[in-house]
Design a protein around this motif. Structure first.
Motif, mmCIF file in Angstrom:
data_model
loop_
_atom_site.group_PDB
_atom_site.id
_atom_site.type_symbol
_atom_site.label_atom_id
_atom_site.label_comp_id
_atom_site.label_asym_id
_atom_site.label_seq_id
_atom_site.Cartn_x
_atom_site.Cartn_y
_atom_site.Cartn_z
ATOM 1 N N GLU A 196 10.043 141.929 -45.894
ATOM 2 C CA GLU A 196 8.864 142.693 -46.917
ATOM 3 C C GLU A 196 7.347 143.256 -46.065
ATOM 4 O OE1 GLU A 196 9.472 144.053 -49.062
ATOM 5 O OE2 GLU A 196 11.664 143.538 -49.477
ATOM 6 N N THR A 197 7.287 141.893 -45.084
ATOM 7 C CA THR A 197 6.175 142.343 -43.896
ATOM 8 C C THR A 197 5.774 144.097 -42.969
ATOM 9 O OG1 THR A 197 7.376 142.117 -41.961
ATOM 10 C CG2 THR A 197 6.093 139.828 -43.215
ATOM 11 N N PRO A 198 5.314 144.890 -43.148
ATOM 12 C CA PRO A 198 4.418 145.559 -42.308
ATOM 13 C C PRO A 198 4.904 145.942 -40.903
ATOM 14 C CG PRO A 198 2.379 144.825 -43.464
ATOM 15 C CD PRO A 198 3.268 143.937 -43.726
ATOM 16 N N HIS A 199 5.533 145.055 -39.801
ATOM 17 C CA HIS A 199 5.516 145.071 -39.015
ATOM 18 C C HIS A 199 7.301 145.629 -38.876
ATOM 19 C CE1 HIS A 199 4.879 140.421 -39.868
ATOM 20 N NE2 HIS A 199 6.523 140.970 -39.400
ATOM 21 N N TYR A 200 7.805 144.492 -40.030
ATOM 22 C CA TYR A 200 9.561 145.057 -40.027
ATOM 23 C C TYR A 200 9.605 146.620 -40.089
ATOM 24 C CZ TYR A 200 14.226 145.234 -41.563
ATOM 25 O OH TYR A 200 15.343 145.331 -41.723
ATOM 26 N N LYS A 201 8.325 146.912 -41.817
ATOM 27 C CA LYS A 201 8.855 148.648 -42.128
ATOM 28 C C LYS A 201 9.062 149.209 -40.710
ATOM 29 C CE LYS A 201 8.217 146.837 -46.871
ATOM 30 N NZ LYS A 201 7.752 147.310 -48.329
ATOM 31 N N ASN A 202 8.344 148.760 -40.070
ATOM 32 C CA ASN A 202 8.166 149.280 -39.585
ATOM 33 C C ASN A 202 8.636 149.817 -38.472
ATOM 34 O OD1 ASN A 202 5.780 151.487 -37.462
ATOM 35 N ND2 ASN A 202 6.143 150.249 -36.227
ATOM 36 N N TYR A 203 9.271 148.868 -38.166
ATOM 37 C CA TYR A 203 10.480 148.736 -37.685
ATOM 38 C C TYR A 203 11.130 149.881 -37.750
ATOM 39 C CZ TYR A 203 15.453 146.385 -36.374
ATOM 40 O OH TYR A 203 16.269 146.341 -36.591
ATOM 41 N N LEU A 204 11.428 149.837 -38.891
ATOM 42 C CA LEU A 204 13.367 149.990 -39.722
ATOM 43 C C LEU A 204 12.902 151.229 -39.523
ATOM 44 C CD1 LEU A 204 15.426 148.501 -41.217
ATOM 45 C CD2 LEU A 204 14.607 149.027 -43.212
ATOM 46 N N SER A 205 11.710 152.179 -39.837
ATOM 47 C CA SER A 205 11.561 153.418 -40.195
ATOM 48 C C SER A 205 11.890 154.228 -38.403
ATOM 49 C CB SER A 205 9.995 153.380 -40.418
ATOM 50 O OG SER A 205 8.655 153.281 -39.215
ATOM 51 N N LYS A 206 12.160 153.215 -37.433
ATOM 52 C CA LYS A 206 11.764 153.778 -36.338
ATOM 53 C C LYS A 206 13.018 153.241 -35.097
ATOM 54 C CE LYS A 206 7.120 153.771 -35.376
ATOM 55 N NZ LYS A 206 5.543 152.880 -34.336
#
Length: 101
Positions: A69-79
């Motif tokens: 749920e963290t912003p850094h994981y969501k950023n990773y997932l988007s890339k």
């Protein structure tokens, strides 16, 4: 309570190894600072420099869920799918030795 290990391998898409490494390295400080994280390490294959392995350890499944749920994981997932072929495994202990006592 059982620890949860996530192991992932990444093979950079052609011309994307530098971006993949930068993404993984940029996540390390935030992931390691998460309360439920016990380790978060990136490894590079000696035989194939554009292949990486990620070794994560969390206190429990709730910590894994919080991580996702963290912003850094969501950023990773988007890339990540644009940067690499990825295989990930979420593991629970089966036979694990603790050499630290």
């Amino acid at each position: 309570m059982s620890h949860i290990k996530i192991m992932a391998t990444f093979l950079a898409r052609p011309g994307k190894a530098g971006e993949l490494e930068a993404l993984l390295f940029s996540m390390a400080p935030d992931c390691r600072a998460e309360p439920g994280n016990l380790r978060w390490d990136v490894w590079r294959d000696q035989a194939k420099a554009d292949r990486y392995a990620l070794d994560e350890l969390y206190v429990d499944n709730a910590a894994v869920a919080a991580h996702r749920e963290t912003p850094h994981y969501k950023n990773y997932l988007s890339k990540i799918n644009d940067l690499a072929e990825r295989n990930a495994f979420v593991l629970e202990p089966a036979l694990v030795a603790n050499k630290n006592g």
